[in-house]
Design a protein around this motif. Structure first.
Motif, PDB file in Angstrom:
ATOM      1  N   LYS A 297      -1.912   7.117 -37.395  1.00 22.77           N
ATOM      2  CA  LYS A 297      -1.224   7.938 -36.401  1.00 22.77           C
ATOM      3  C   LYS A 297      -1.176   9.416 -36.797  1.00 22.77           C
ATOM      4  O   LYS A 297      -1.237  10.300 -35.944  1.00 22.77           O
ATOM      5  N   SER A 298      -1.053   9.664 -38.100  1.00 24.23           N
ATOM      6  CA  SER A 298      -0.933  11.045 -38.568  1.00 24.23           C
ATOM      7  C   SER A 298      -2.265  11.661 -38.957  1.00 24.23           C
ATOM      8  O   SER A 298      -2.316  12.833 -39.332  1.00 24.23           O
TER       9      SER A 298
ATOM     10  N   LYS B 173      19.693  -0.701 -32.642  1.00 24.53           N
ATOM     11  CA  LYS B 173      19.343   0.713 -32.844  1.00 24.53           C
ATOM     12  C   LYS B 173      20.556   1.530 -33.263  1.00 24.53           C
ATOM     13  O   LYS B 173      20.471   2.434 -34.104  1.00 24.53           O
TER      14      LYS B 173
ATOM     15  N   CYS C 146      13.819   0.269 -38.881  1.00 25.54           N
ATOM     16  CA  CYS C 146      13.582  -0.987 -38.169  1.00 25.54           C
ATOM     17  C   CYS C 146      14.111  -2.149 -38.993  1.00 25.54           C
ATOM     18  O   CYS C 146      14.414  -2.004 -40.183  1.00 25.54           O
TER      19      CYS C 146
ATOM     20  N   THR D 105       7.311  15.819 -34.699  1.00 29.00           N
ATOM     21  CA  THR D 105       6.046  15.062 -34.569  1.00 29.00           C
ATOM     22  C   THR D 105       5.921  14.048 -35.699  1.00 29.00           C
ATOM     23  O   THR D 105       5.571  12.879 -35.481  1.00 29.00           O
TER      24      THR D 105
ATOM     25  N   GLY E  31       8.204  11.174 -35.266  1.00 26.49           N
ATOM     26  CA  GLY E  31       7.665  10.282 -34.239  1.00 26.49           C
ATOM     27  C   GLY E  31       6.608   9.345 -34.802  1.00 26.49           C
ATOM     28  O   GLY E  31       6.596   8.141 -34.487  1.00 26.49           O
ATOM     29  N   TRP E  32       5.729   9.891 -35.641  1.00 18.62           N
ATOM     30  CA  TRP E  32       4.694   9.061 -36.273  1.00 18.62           C
ATOM     31  C   TRP E  32       5.330   7.954 -37.122  1.00 18.62           C
ATOM     32  O   TRP E  32       4.942   6.788 -37.052  1.00 18.62           O
TER      33      TRP E  32
ATOM     34  N   GLN F  92       8.459   6.700 -37.099  1.00 20.44           N
ATOM     35  CA  GLN F  92       9.227   5.719 -36.339  1.00 20.44           C
ATOM     36  C   GLN F  92       8.312   4.761 -35.595  1.00 20.44           C
ATOM     37  O   GLN F  92       8.545   3.542 -35.573  1.00 20.44           O
ATOM     38  N   ALA F  93       7.241   5.294 -35.012  1.00 23.96           N
ATOM     39  CA  ALA F  93       6.291   4.450 -34.278  1.00 23.96           C
ATOM     40  C   ALA F  93       5.594   3.471 -35.209  1.00 23.96           C
ATOM     41  O   ALA F  93       5.395   2.296 -34.870  1.00 23.96           O
ATOM     42  N   ALA F  94       5.218   3.934 -36.405  1.00 25.06           N
ATOM     43  CA  ALA F  94       4.556   3.060 -37.379  1.00 25.06           C
ATOM     44  C   ALA F  94       5.491   1.930 -37.804  1.00 25.06           C
ATOM     45  O   ALA F  94       5.083   0.769 -37.929  1.00 25.06           O
TER      46      ALA F  94
ATOM     47  N   ASP G  12       8.114   0.727 -36.036  1.00 23.17           N
ATOM     48  CA  ASP G  12       8.328  -0.164 -34.891  1.00 23.17           C
ATOM     49  C   ASP G  12       7.156  -1.115 -34.686  1.00 23.17           C
ATOM     50  O   ASP G  12       7.349  -2.317 -34.446  1.00 23.17           O
ATOM     51  N   GLU G  13       5.945  -0.592 -34.775  1.00 26.70           N
ATOM     52  CA  GLU G  13       4.759  -1.408 -34.518  1.00 26.70           C
ATOM     53  C   GLU G  13       4.489  -2.409 -35.645  1.00 26.70           C
ATOM     54  O   GLU G  13       3.813  -3.429 -35.434  1.00 26.70           O
TER      55      GLU G  13
END
Length: 345
Positions: free
Chosen positions: A75-76, A147, A162, A272, A275-276, A278-280, A282-283
């Motif tokens: 992602k990054s 959350k 998470c 940014t 965001g990377w 947190q998304a990593a 979560d996924e």
């Protein structure tokens, strides 16, 4: 004689001071080490997150962390990377959380029970038989309430990213099954250094014995304790099944693992970058849950081949006996509200 006692005491104090100084020196050197690596990272135009945890590399949770590492790198575009320190290389769960608070380490994975010593909302996960099943648990963890609990730790410099599946905890013993709470009488059961875990075993009739996880194998060998309680993968990867041949799957608690980032590091990230990360995180959850399910299935076969006897007791006997724990916790208005919300999911 008094002179000898004085000299002995003086020598003991000297040794204790030396140990304390040694720990401080190690801490300082580790901090310098990290700062040096961080500087190198800036030169290479990427940031490295130091992620420490206490589990072996064969554990499904470690595999979930590897997925997060991979996802973040993708992602990054390599600008944000994770370096993992497994197997308790940097200390116990409590020590790692303290390292996060002072900013020496960026991230860790700990049990929600360990987090409860820092952020009180996490205490709710230790309530015996609070969750009906894993589906109920994850409806809470992945909903708004989950959350809110994760973000609430920020007040204590520990932001949850998470929750990971850590299954359910059950009793394993050296001598005979724990078919009913009465079977715990006179038995010393190792628990995490967590008030709720201690209270749970004592309420059921056993003698709770807090102990570091790394010391447990030897303690079981030497019969310092009569048993312990944990999930299936931990029972197997720790090799405790080699000693304890009785596993009673009473599933008294479902305490998830938590991926935590220190706010001191989090606050250095851009929106940014946050965001990377947190998304990593979560996924990676779905992958970790799949690894967990697969590992439990494999591990049950390992237990079968190792002649570990499995017993599924009447859970109502345990849940009824442990009710006072929930009732006591619900005297706290905040915990009362939290438990009532969980029951509505």
């Amino acid at each position: 004689m008094l002179g000898l006692l004085y000299l002995a005491k003086k020598k003991m104090n000297y040794m204790q001071n030396c140990k304390a100084i040694k720990r401080k020196i190690i801490g300082v050197l580790f901090g310098v080490f990290i700062l040096g690596l961080s500087a190198c990272s800036n030169i290479k135009e990427h940031k490295t997150l130091f992620f420490a945890h206490s589990l072996p590399v064969t554990h499904p949770v470690h595999k979930g962390i590897l997925e997060m590492q991979k996802l973040l790198n993708e992602k990054s575009g390599g600008k944000l990377q994770i370096k993992i320190f497994p197997d308790g290389q940097l200390g116990s769960e409590r020590e790692m959380l303290e390292l996060l608070q002072i900013g020496s380490v960026a991230m860790t994975k700990v049990s929600a029970a360990s987090m409860s010593n820092f952020a009180p909302e996490y205490r709710v996960f230790g309530v015996p038989y609070l969750f009906r099943d894993s589906e109920h648990l994850f409806s809470v963890l992945e909903g708004e309430l989950g959350k809110k609990i994760l973000e609430g730790g920020s007040e204590f410099l520990l932001r949850g990213l998470c929750f990971y599946d850590a299954g359910s905890r059950s009793f394993y013993t050296l001598d005979g099954f724990v078919k009913t709470p009465e079977d715990l009488k006179g038995k010393k059961i190792r628990v995490m250094n967590d008030q709720m875990s201690v209270q749970m075993v004592n309420t059921l009739g056993g003698s709770a014995t807090p102990m570091a996880y790394g010391e447990l194998y030897t303690a079981l060998q030497q019969r310092v304790v009569d048993g312990a309680e944990n999930n299936v993968p931990s029972f197997v990867t720790s090799n405790h099944y080699e000693i304890c041949k009785y596993y009673t799957i009473d599933e008294h608690s479902m305490i998830p693992d938590v991926v935590v980032v220190g706010t001191k590091f989090w606050d250095t990230l851009s929106e940014t970058e946050k965001g990377w990360l947190q998304a990593a995180a979560d996924e990676s959850v779905a992958k970790e849950k799949a690894y967990w399910k697969e590992t439990v299935k494999e591990n049950m076969e390992v237990l079968k081949k190792a002649n570990v006897q499995i017993h599924y007791p009447d859970k109502s006997l345990f849940s009824e006996k442990s009710k006072p724990i929930m009732e006591e916790l619900m005297k706290d208005p905040k915990m009362n509200t939290l438990i009532q919300k969980i029951n509505t999911y």
